[in-house]
Design an enzyme around this catalytic site. Structure first.
Site, mmCIF file in Angstrom:
data_model
loop_
_atom_site.group_PDB
_atom_site.id
_atom_site.type_symbol
_atom_site.label_atom_id
_atom_site.label_comp_id
_atom_site.label_asym_id
_atom_site.label_seq_id
_atom_site.Cartn_x
_atom_site.Cartn_y
_atom_site.Cartn_z
ATOM 1 N N HIS A 1 0.745 -1.298 0.100
ATOM 2 C CA HIS A 1 0.176 -0.067 -0.024
ATOM 3 C C HIS A 1 0.778 1.092 0.017
ATOM 4 C CE1 HIS A 1 -2.987 -2.719 0.311
ATOM 5 N NE2 HIS A 1 -2.930 -3.038 1.742
ATOM 6 N N ASP B 1 -4.913 -8.659 -3.133
ATOM 7 C CA ASP B 1 -4.942 -8.437 -1.741
ATOM 8 C C ASP B 1 -6.496 -8.960 -1.429
ATOM 9 O OD1 ASP B 1 -5.197 -7.363 0.651
ATOM 10 O OD2 ASP B 1 -4.931 -5.364 0.118
HETATM 11 C C1 NGQ Z 1 -4.940 -7.823 6.113
HETATM 12 N N1 NGQ Z 1 -5.996 -6.190 4.502
HETATM 13 O O1 NGQ Z 1 -4.086 -8.201 6.904
HETATM 14 O O2 NGQ Z 1 -5.855 -8.752 5.490
HETATM 15 C C2 NGQ Z 1 -5.306 -6.408 5.908
HETATM 16 C C3 NGQ Z 1 -6.156 -5.864 6.872
HETATM 17 C C4 NGQ Z 1 -4.889 -4.733 8.884
HETATM 18 C C5 NGQ Z 1 -5.715 -4.655 4.128
HETATM 19 N N2 NGQ Z 1 -4.868 -4.017 4.838
HETATM 20 C C6 NGQ Z 1 -5.999 -6.027 8.538
HETATM 21 N N3 NGQ Z 1 -6.246 -4.658 2.882
HETATM 22 O O3 NGQ Z 1 -4.247 -4.115 8.051
HETATM 23 O O4 NGQ Z 1 -5.029 -4.673 10.177
HETATM 24 ZN ZN ZN Z 2 -2.893 -7.093 2.920
#
Ligand code: NGQ
Ligand code: ZN
Length: 461
Positions: free
Chosen positions: A277, A328
């Site tokens: 990101h 993702d």
């Molecule tokens: C994840 N997903 O680890 O799946 C993350 C969310 C977080 C994205 N950032 C959880 N798209 O970052 O705490």
């Molecule tokens: Zn992720």
């Protein structure tokens, strides 16, 4: 050794005609010639349309495929955000068993192959049983995902994720995070187990994914990275960083630094790193991270879906920053739609067009493809992403009969592929010299879909 002939193919220096590609028995490209005459190569196989390198997908959480489309509802009270989405995600993650992890990953990876991804970096953090206790084999879940990748034939960089804290300042983890938790030793055990499973196989690699600066302390980050380096000095290391404004604010409050500045100071990332990101950077962070050689792991459709914000694409590329794309949260398994979104987000923001193109390369399609191939391969730590000697024979053959591509070749074809149409114009897909998709179909797609449906019935039934 086999030779493949393409009427046209995208090479690192651009589109070329009459391309002969020699592939050895181990699935590596050994030579590429242009201007090869049809029939001049004895026993060569003619590819049935324009050829692209297969795309690397640099960021995947496979289990989230099962949630795609199921996290869109307004929650009680509204005010839906990334953080409310994450609560829903945790509730669904809590239901997965090893069999579900494998079935969902297999379905997803078939879809990725059909869409044109030939390799994936799996940022894997769903490690333990629902009660938070490790499975008898601590690497059980990682091995299930690896098994799915091998079975359907996608290349994989397995990145066991290190998760320890619930937020900055070593905040205790939340209930919904207990399946993710490890210390450095625990995650390195998973890394070593996967490494032994792979044992030199050319279509897989292992690296490490400290989940985020929220989830690991500075000391733990240093320990885990050092441990990874001892196992494999060149292994890729991926970390989520600066995706949400709240994360920036919390990082500033806890450390006095913004997340990317903090990452630069703690870990000195280099070309072996991928910053997932990296949405919210100021100008100094953008310049410094780009100059480090680290890849920015853009996930344009997920970032749009989750309301993350806008990555400083122009400044990043202007600073020589490398980047690639990831699926993702799995709202799409189509690299062309991710690339399209990467450019469209900027067009909407800047009210201008052809933003990634240049005087030297006026085609945004070709530019996006070549840069995402390059950055993606670097992030995966595998010799993929180019039709060139020494790379894996990961190839896409486009459907020359698709009306969306009619009459298009070279840069025009790349622009049409990225910016026009909805149909999947990928016809045949080769990974490591093996055909895995033919005429738009994967040999296991029925069995895979049946197992996937059974899993969904278990998860949501
Ligand atoms: C994840 N997903 O680890 O799946 C993350 C969310 C977080 C994205 N950032 C959880 N798209 O970052 O705490
Ligand atoms: Zn992720």
């Amino acid at each position: 050794m086999r030779t493949y002939l393409a009427d046209e193919a995208l090479l690192p220096e651009g589109w070329a005609r009459d391309v002969a590609i020699d592939v050895d028995g181990a699935g590596a490209i050994v030579a590429v010639r242009t201007g090869a005459q049809a029939g001049a190569v004895e026993g060569a196989e003619r590819l049935r349309g324009p050829v692209l390198p297969g795309l690397p997908n640099l960021h995947s959480h496979a289990f989230q495929r099962a949630m795609a489309g199921r996290t869109e509802r307004r929650g009680p009270g509204g005010n839906d955000s990334f953080w409310t989405w994450r609560e829903v995600m945790y509730r669904i993650a809590a239901r997965f068993g090893p069999e579900d992890a494998e079935a969902v990953a297999a379905q997803l990876y078939v879809e990725m192959l059909k869409g044109g991804y030939t390799a994936v970096a799996e940022f894997h953090y769903l490690h333990h049983a629902p009660d938070g206790r490790p499975y008898a084999d601590r690497a059980e879940m990682a091995r299930r995902i690896l098994a799915a990748a091998r079975r359907v034939g996608i290349g994989i960089t397995m990145l066991p994720s290190l998760y320890r804290h619930g937020g900055f300042g070593e905040a205790p983890p939340a209930e919904g995070q207990r399946r993710f938790l490890n210390d450095a030793e625990g995650v390195l055990h998973i890394v070593a187990t996967v490494q032994a499973d792979i044992a030199g196989g050319a279509d897989a690699r292992v690296g490490l994914a400290p989940h985020s600066l929220r989830a690991v302390s500075p000391a733990l980050l240093a320990d885990a990275v050092a441990g990874m380096r001892a196992l494999d000095p060149e292994a890729p290391i991926h970390i989520h960083v600066a995706e949400q404004l709240r994360e920036v604010e919390e990082c500033l409050a806890a450390t006095g630094r913004r997340p990317v500045a903090r990452l630069l100071e703690l870990a000195a990332p280099d070309a072996r790193w991928c910053a997932i990101h990296a949405t919210h950077m100021d100008a100094a962070e953008t310049a410094a991270l780009a100059a480090s050689g680290a890849v920015a792991g853009l996930c344009p459709l997920t970032e749009a879906n989750l309301g993350d914000g806008l990555f400083p694409f122009g400044a990043w590329r202007g600073g020589g920053g490398r980047w690639g794309i990831g699926s993702d949260s799995q709202v799409s398994a189509s690299p062309r739609h991710e690339l399209r979104q990467a450019e469209y987000a900027q067009r909407l923001h800047l009210r201008a067009r052809t933003l990634v193109a240049s005087e030297a390369q006026p085609s945004p399609g070709t530019t996006l493809l070549l840069e995402a191939l390059d950055g993606g391969a670097q992030a995966l730590g595998r010799p993929v992403g180019a039709i060139a000697p020494g790379r894996r024979a990961d190839l896409l053959v486009l459907d020359a009969a698709d009306p969306w591509l009619a009459g298009a070749s070279g840069d025009t074809l790349a622009d049409a592929f990225v910016f026009a149409g909805d149909a999947n114009s990928v016809r045949d897909v080769m990974v490591g010299g093996r055909w895995v998709v033919r005429d738009g179909h994967h040999a296991d797609e029925r069995a895979t879909a049946t197992a996937y449906r059974a899993s969904l019935a278990r998860l949501f039934g």
